[in-house]
Design a protein around this motif. Structure first.
Motif, PDB file in Angstrom:
ATOM      1  N   THR A 312      42.848  -9.422   4.080  1.00 33.53           N
ATOM      2  CA  THR A 312      43.497  -9.262   5.378  1.00 33.53           C
ATOM      3  C   THR A 312      45.009  -9.306   5.178  1.00 33.53           C
ATOM      4  OG1 THR A 312      41.666 -10.353   6.458  1.00 33.53           O
ATOM      5  CG2 THR A 312      43.711 -10.235   7.693  1.00 33.53           C
ATOM      6  N   CYS A 315      47.304 -12.570   4.779  1.00 30.61           N
ATOM      7  CA  CYS A 315      46.470 -13.747   4.504  1.00 30.61           C
ATOM      8  C   CYS A 315      46.474 -13.975   2.989  1.00 30.61           C
ATOM      9  CB  CYS A 315      45.038 -13.543   4.991  1.00 30.61           C
ATOM     10  SG  CYS A 315      44.014 -15.010   4.772  1.00 30.61           S
ATOM     11  N   ALA A 317      44.737 -16.579   1.590  1.00 29.00           N
ATOM     12  CA  ALA A 317      43.679 -17.546   1.289  1.00 29.00           C
ATOM     13  C   ALA A 317      42.812 -17.071   0.125  1.00 29.00           C
ATOM     14  CB  ALA A 317      42.830 -17.765   2.535  1.00 29.00           C
ATOM     15  N   CYS A 343      38.501 -14.161   2.880  1.00 28.84           N
ATOM     16  CA  CYS A 343      38.316 -15.596   3.058  1.00 28.84           C
ATOM     17  C   CYS A 343      37.275 -15.781   4.171  1.00 28.84           C
ATOM     18  CB  CYS A 343      39.628 -16.298   3.390  1.00 28.84           C
ATOM     19  SG  CYS A 343      40.231 -16.019   5.057  1.00 28.84           S
ATOM     20  N   CYS A 346      38.484 -14.851   7.821  1.00 28.12           N
ATOM     21  CA  CYS A 346      38.685 -13.420   8.050  1.00 28.12           C
ATOM     22  C   CYS A 346      37.350 -12.678   8.088  1.00 28.12           C
ATOM     23  CB  CYS A 346      39.604 -12.832   6.986  1.00 28.12           C
ATOM     24  SG  CYS A 346      41.297 -13.405   7.148  1.00 28.12           S
TER      25      CYS A 346
HETATM   26 ZN   LIG Z   1      41.764 -14.227   5.080  1.00 27.96          ZN
END
Ligand SMILES: [Zn+2]
Length: 417
Positions: A312, A315, A317, A343, A346
């Motif tokens: 994403t 993002c 993560a 993640c 998401c």
């Molecule tokens: Zn994410």
């Protein structure tokens, strides 16, 4: 120039305050639409924070916090007024709201009225002064909920990893205070014992080594755990200086990567080298496809190497799910092209009604996904560059190169030691 600095500071605060107002209106509108579409009351509001994040070029986690801030502000008119006028910037407004989230709507409004930031209460006050003033006011209104929040905090216990300079990393544990003190005391005790017995390592060094040993269960800490180092063949075999990438950490110097791969580890550590192929001209990683519904281990590893972190936009993560960009039940393939690392948060957002994604075979770029949100806005996510390749915007695409055959990533071989 000083007057300009102040002026633009006020403009920033006003713009951020307006963003908060728009965020609240957007949240209400999305909830209305979801209700009309038959989404159960408990699930309404899903994905709103993620849309705020994409629009504001922030991570989904931060988008959620910005949405929470905006919603809480509607019950704090005097704080909101101070925000609009520039007396409080976005960060300080966040601090005030954060210290009052455990309160009821009435009590929060009471704190707002008592502190009246729009009258200049916090002019010249530092961040810490603001936090303690709001904490005190919150505690006076509702001591029980403040205490309850503290006992709730134990659920937030966690361990996280952040890169530090010079190929070091910070592993941070957020623990309940008693256990936190106990962990530290145990490491200190071990260091004192060993040093008394003549160990020449420093106290901090022994504590760090003991932590590695006890957490991984083995002395050097990496043998049974797989770490993924991605580097060019020139870096591995020809002494090239192109840096490598350690999955979950980031860029590491070439020489360090070579040492880890070729020399440093002990006898019982196995080093595996997997060949990865990139398309000439586009730098996109090439892989085999699979007929299975679940991503086979080789393909999963491939996607993790290609994507590095959640795909994403904004993002950062770690990857938790191998996602079919076009879902399996909608005839999406189990392939590198239709796969992406996401993640957990998401992945859930993507399943929310109104969201969709598709791989975008753009000529001359690395693997690209187009994400479409319920409002019809689209965002593209391009896989990060591999070692030996460069970040570049989609604006400066290279001409397309046709690739006729491709090789699989699955040939693995053991390095002769
Ligand atoms: Zn994410």
């Amino acid at each position: 120039m000083v007057d300009q600095l102040r002026h633009f500071e006020d403009v920033k605060a006003l713009a951020a305050a307006r963003q908060a107002e728009v965020t609240v209106a957007f949240d209400l509108q999305q909830r209305r639409e979801q209700a009309a579409a038959g989404v159960p009351a408990g699930e309404q509001g899903a994905g709103v924070g993620a849309q705020v994040a994409l629009a504001r070029r922030e991570s989904p986690a931060r988008g959620g916090r910005l949405l929470g801030l905006a919603r809480a502000l509607t019950g704090m008119p005097r704080t909101a007024a101070a925000f609009r006028s520039g007396r409080l910037n976005e960060w300080r407004t966040t601090l005030i709201v954060r210290e009052t989230v455990c309160l009821s709507v009435e009590d929060r409004a009471g704190v707002d009225e008592e502190l009246a930031p729009d009258t200049g209460t916090f002019d010249g006050a530092g961040d810490r002064a603001i936090i303690s003033a709001v904490k005190a006011a919150a505690y006076r209104r509702d001591p029980r909920s403040v205490a309850k929040r503290a006992s709730h905090a134990v659920n937030e216990r966690t361990v996280s990893l952040r890169p530090a300079p010079d190929t070091m990393a910070r592993v941070t544990a957020l623990l309940p205070v008693a256990q936190g003190v106990a962990v530290y005391a145990a490491l200190v005790k071990e260091a004192d014992t060993l040093r008394a017995a003549g160990d020449e390592r420093g106290k901090g060094q022994i504590m760090a080594d003991t932590l590695i040993e006890r957490a991984t269960g083995i002395e050097c800490g990496v043998s049974s755990i797989e770490i993924q180092l991605v580097m060019t063949d020139r870096t591995l075999l020809q002494g090239d200086s192109e840096p490598a990438r350690l999955t979950g950490y980031g860029t590491v110097p070439a020489e360090w990567a070579r040492r880890v791969a070729l020399e440093e580890l002990t006898e019982d550590v196995t080093t595996w080298v997997r060949r990865l192929y990139t398309e000439p001209g586009t730098d996109d990683l090439v892989a085999m496809d699979s007929k299975a519904r679940l991503f086979p281990p080789g393909l999963r590893r491939f996607i993790q190497v290609r994507d590095d972190v959640c795909r994403t936009p904004y993002c950062d993560a770690p990857i938790r799910h191998d996602d079919h960009i076009i879902p399996w039940h909608k005839d999406g393939f189990t392939s590198a092209g239709n796969g992406q690392g996401l993640c957990e948060a998401c992945n859930h957002t993507k399943e929310t009604p109104g969201w969709s994604a598709k791989p975008l075979p753009l000529p001359g770029t690395r693997h690209t996904v187009r994400l479409k949100t319920p409002t019809g806005h689209t965002y593209t996510s391009t896989a990060p560059p591999l070692p030996g390749t460069r970040w570049r915007g989609t604006a400066e695409k290279k001409p397309s190169v046709q690739v006729l055959g491709h090789a699989g990533p699955s040939q693995a071989y053991r390095l002769a030691r």
